[in-house]
Structure formats: C-alpha cells, structure tokens
Design a protein around this motif. Structure first.
Motif, PDB file in Angstrom:
ATOM      1  N   GLY A  24       4.808  37.564   9.990  1.00 13.68           N
ATOM      2  CA  GLY A  24       5.925  36.912   9.329  1.00 13.68           C
ATOM      3  C   GLY A  24       5.448  35.806   8.421  1.00 13.68           C
ATOM      4  N   VAL A  25       6.209  35.557   7.406  1.00 15.81           N
ATOM      5  CA  VAL A  25       5.891  34.492   6.469  1.00 15.81           C
ATOM      6  C   VAL A  25       7.127  33.640   6.307  1.00 15.81           C
ATOM      7  CG1 VAL A  25       5.211  33.932   4.129  1.00 15.81           C
ATOM      8  CG2 VAL A  25       4.217  35.914   5.254  1.00 15.81           C
ATOM      9  N   GLY A  26       6.986  32.361   6.414  1.00 16.37           N
ATOM     10  CA  GLY A  26       8.149  31.507   6.266  1.00 16.37           C
ATOM     11  C   GLY A  26       7.749  30.054   6.279  1.00 16.37           C
ATOM     12  N   GLU A  27       8.740  29.195   6.277  1.00 15.75           N
ATOM     13  CA  GLU A  27       8.450  27.771   6.245  1.00 15.75           C
ATOM     14  C   GLU A  27       8.490  27.195   7.652  1.00 15.75           C
ATOM     15  OE1 GLU A  27      10.839  25.757   3.465  1.00 15.75           O
ATOM     16  OE2 GLU A  27       9.387  24.168   3.162  1.00 15.75           O
ATOM     17  N   HIS A  28       9.581  27.474   8.383  1.00 15.32           N
ATOM     18  CA  HIS A  28       9.677  26.983   9.748  1.00 15.32           C
ATOM     19  C   HIS A  28      10.109  28.061  10.710  1.00 15.32           C
ATOM     20  CE1 HIS A  28       9.022  22.936   8.377  1.00 15.32           C
ATOM     21  NE2 HIS A  28      10.003  23.053   7.499  1.00 15.32           N
ATOM     22  N   LYS A  29      10.447  29.217  10.199  1.00 17.21           N
ATOM     23  CA  LYS A  29      10.897  30.280  11.083  1.00 17.21           C
ATOM     24  C   LYS A  29      10.526  31.629  10.477  1.00 17.21           C
ATOM     25  CE  LYS A  29      15.498  30.409   8.972  1.00 17.21           C
ATOM     26  NZ  LYS A  29      16.937  30.322   9.210  1.00 17.21           N
ATOM     27  N   GLY A  66      12.197  29.332  -7.284  1.00 16.13           N
ATOM     28  CA  GLY A  66      12.992  28.784  -6.192  1.00 16.13           C
ATOM     29  C   GLY A  66      12.141  28.366  -5.006  1.00 16.13           C
ATOM     30  N   ASN A  67      12.824  27.895  -3.966  1.00 15.43           N
ATOM     31  CA  ASN A  67      12.131  27.437  -2.779  1.00 15.43           C
ATOM     32  C   ASN A  67      11.761  28.625  -1.876  1.00 15.43           C
ATOM     33  OD1 ASN A  67      14.556  28.231  -1.625  1.00 15.43           O
ATOM     34  ND2 ASN A  67      15.369  26.138  -1.574  1.00 15.43           N
TER      35      ASN A  67
END
Length: 477
Positions: A24-29, A66-67
C-alpha cells in the motif's frame, strides 16, 4: 509517502487477491491494495535496486496534480478502469482460445494485467509474417502492435470513475457489457485522463483520428498533419533501417523468392482531405466503454499500414533495371488504394484496387483493358491472398504467376496448332503469320522472362505455404 507489505486472508470480491502479499502507498493509511508478487520476489532476492525502480515506475504512473489524497484517487480511477477492461477481455474467451485469435478478434485484444510498475498492456494486431516468425522460432515471443493503459495529468478537470462500472459483462446488446451510469457517487472530477499510449507513434489517417475523437469526446492534442503515406514510409524506414536513410525516398526495391525483383513507387498524395494523417502517440479517454471501438479502429489502421509498408524497403535501385517489375501504389479515398502495373502480356496498364474494409475484411478488384487477355486471378482469389499474407509484393507475385501459367498454356496450344498439317496453298501464309505472332509474344515477355517453369512455379516456399494456412485463422469468428 511510504510503502508497506500486508497479507490478506480473505477477499470475497476477487479470489485472485486471496493469500497474496499486498502493498500500500499512502500518507497515514492504506489507500489502495494491489497484488505484488514481483515486489515480494525482489525483496526475497534482496534486489533493492529493482525494487526501487518498480516503485518509481508506479509513482510515475499516476503523477497528477494535488495532494496525496488526490493522487490516491487517481490511482483508484486507474484501478477501476483496469478491472473493467479485464472483465471485457473475458468476453467470448474459451479454454482453447489462442493468443493470436484473441489479439485479432478479442474485444480489447490480448490484455496483460498490470504488475507493480509495469502498466497494463493491450496487444491488438499481429501480422501473418509475425505469426509465421513465432512458429518458425519456437520458444520466441513475437509481439504485435501494443498499447499501454495508464493515466496522465491534464490542465482541466474530467469526471473519472472511481469504481468498476460494468454491471454484467454479457447484459448489454450484442453481448456487449452493460455499464452503470457515471454518477457523482461513482466518480470524481480529477485533473487527469486515461490514456492508451503507444511505444512508437502510429501513423493514422485524419478520418480515423476524427472517428476516435467522436467516440471519446476528447481531442487528441499535438497532432501535425502530413500526407499519410509519407508518415507510413517514414515510420517503416525507421523501423527497418539501422542507418539513417532519406525519408523523402518514394521508390523501393523489394526482393522475393522465385520471381524478378519488384520496384514500388509510393505516390504519397497530399495533405488534403482524408489522404492526410498524423503520428499519434497516445489516445486520451474518460470511460471504459469506448475502448473496444477504439481498439477496432486501431486494428483497421494498422492493417492498412501493414499493406502499404510491405512495399517499403531500405534497398536502393542501383543496378540494371531491365528485369524489374514496376508497380505504383496510389492512395484512394478512405482506406483503399490502387496498385498499377503493366500487363504481363500486353503493354497496357492494369490495376488492382485493394479496399481494407476492416482489419479482417478486404475487397479487391482487378481492372484490365477489355482487349487484354485474362490474368487468371479472380477478385476473390486476390482478396484471399491479401488476407493470408497482408503483403502487396507477395500478392502481386501470385497474380504474375497465374498470368505466366495462362501464357505458357497459350503458347503450348499455338505450338500444337503449328504442327498440324494444313492445306498446301495456305501453309505458307499461316506459317508466316504464326511465326510473327510468336515473335511478337516473345518481345512482350519482358515481365516474365525470369519466371520459373509451370512445374517449378507450383512449388511454394515454406513461408508462403505457411501463410496460406494461417489465412484461415484470420477470418472473423
């Protein structure tokens, strides 16, 4: 951004994900899940460079403004598209379906799902000679024309699906899939578009480009119009030649076994009307339902290009041209073209018109001067020959061989008539006239001087025989 590995023990929506290591790739989840056997294998091998390269390729796959949340939405849209395309690829698939049939007839060609940072790709056309090459080189994987499926950023916002839209792959008309409406709940406005991307730019006619734009509702940007045949010649020379040859060349020497060399003049036409074209590197779209029709247009165009490129060679004419057979390839309207040549017996022009209706359907018409003898090649014979080999020189060789057989039979009949006893008063006159006729025929034999005898001409080489057998596989199911 971080990368983590997860183990999923149950996923009722897709059994392919069961007991797989996911990442998985994400910022916090965890923002998305995807099978990553390749990544796990690389980690076990401690090949961290290759592991990092796949992550880099994956990150580049959805570089949209975008973010992190916006980027994750872009990836979800790509994932939804991939699932719908995979569902469509299963339509009409049977256990005994081979790859070539799927490439030429599948709704979305031969589809290979994405693995890690390698995008999903679609192989949608393969020529008879590529099939033959694969058969003669067992173990080799000869690839046809491909496109990759990805997503790219845009300046404007476009409504893209965030979840699969196919309700039932077989619920629509004519076994076409039925799609859900693209509502606000199932979609999101993103600064991105889906893209079919080519490894090498494809020469496409202006009419084909406009038809694709009508299907997708999106303009293909960055196009530079030029004569279509000029683009086909340029692309073919770049592919066939290791050295930099002049792209202004329009006269090509083609060598074939068991026949004189052919010289093809390519009439490149002009930039006007539907004779114009452009090199297309990618096709943007926003909905999966247009992909099968776009693939069919691409097949049609590449089949047409294959025929024209078969007349292109890197060989220059720098030898005695007394034994060459000369042909001129002239574009007609839409997807048809004409091949002009001198009649093998008479000195009048003859013409074969080849109309590429679809990638699987070709119509041909042979036009002769009414006073010229037949070439013993029906329109149906020529059309079947075109579909079997997709090569203009091979087809013209077959036409000239048939003409040579007719001429040989005619000369044999003339010799038999010469040997028959005639009344004494008429013998001198008839003998002289017959000799003049034979002499005239010999002078007109400029095209078939190097043709083999009847018995030799019936012996096809391996490649031609193989291509004829392969022709039946290219018929529409």
């Amino acid at each position: 951004m971080f990368c983590s590995c997860y183990r999923v023990t149950d996923n009722p929506s897709d059994q392919r994900y069961n007991n797989k290591l996911l990442w998985g790739v994400g910022e916090h989840k965890l923002c998305f899940l995807s099978v990553c056997d390749d990544l796990v294998q690389l980690l076990r091998m401690k090949n961290y460079d290759a592991f990092g390269k796949i992550l880099e390729d994956l990150s580049n796959m959805y570089q949209i403004p975008g973010n992190s949340k916006m980027k994750a939405k872009g990836y979800l849209a790509l994932q939804a598209l991939e699932k719908d395309l995979y569902s469509m690829s299963l339509l009409d698939r049977t256990q005994d379906l081979n790859r070539v049939t799927e490439v030429l007839n599948g709704k979305v060609g031969h589809l290979v799902p994405r693995t890690g940072g390698t995008p999903m790709n679609i192989e949608f056309y393969i020529s008879p000679y590529q099939v033959l090459e694969a058969e003669l080189n067992q173990g080799s994987q000869v690839c046809g024309t491909k496109t990759v499926v990805t997503i790219e950023s845009t300046d404007a916002l476009h409504k893209l699906p965030l979840s699969p839209l196919i309700v039932d792959p077989r619920a629509g008309e004519d076994s076409n899939p039925a799609f859900l409406q693209l509502t606000d709940e199932l979609s999101m406005d993103l600064p991105a578009l889906f893209v079919l991307k080519f490894h090498k730019p494809v020469p496409m006619s202006l009419s084909s480009i406009e038809e694709i734009q009508r299907l997708t509702g999106i303009q293909i940007s960055g196009l530079k119009l030029a004569p279509l045949y000029e683009l086909i010649v340029q692309s073919t020379l770049k592919e066939k030649c290791s050295e930099d040859l002049s792209t202004n060349k329009s006269c090509f020497l083609v060598s074939l076994p068991d026949c004189p060399k052919h010289c093809y003049f390519i009439n490149k036409g002009s930039e006007k009307s539907d004779l114009a074209g452009a090199l297309v590197s990618k096709i943007p779209f926003s909905h999966p339902k247009c992909v099968p029709d776009v693939i069919e247009i691409l097949r049609h165009q590449v089949a047409y290009n294959t025929l024209i490129s078969s007349c292109v060679s890197e060989k220059h004419i720098n030898e005695d041209d007394s034994e060459l057979l000369y042909f001129e390839v002239v574009p007609d309207k839409n997807s048809s073209f004409s091949v002009f040549f001198l009649h093998p017996v008479k000195e009048n022009l003859a013409c074969v018109v080849i109309d590429v209706i679809t990638s699987r359907e070709v119509q041909c018409h042979l036009h002769l001067n009414p006073q010229d003898p037949t070439l013993n090649s029906s329109d149906d014979f020529i059309a079947r020959a075109v579909k079997r080999c997709m090569s203009v020189p091979v087809v013209m060789r077959a036409v000239f061989r048939n003409a040579a057989k007719v001429k040989a039979d005619s000369e044999t009949q003339d010799m038999d008539m010469e040997q028959q006893p005639e009344p004494q008063l008429e013998q001198t006159t008839d003998s002289n006239s017959l000799k003049e006729s034979l002499s005239g025929a010999g002078q007109q034999d400029w095209v078939v001087t190097d043709k083999p005898n009847n018995t030799d001409s019936t012996k096809e080489n391996l490649s031609t025989a193989k291509l004829e057998a392969l022709g039946d596989n290219r018929e529409e199911k």
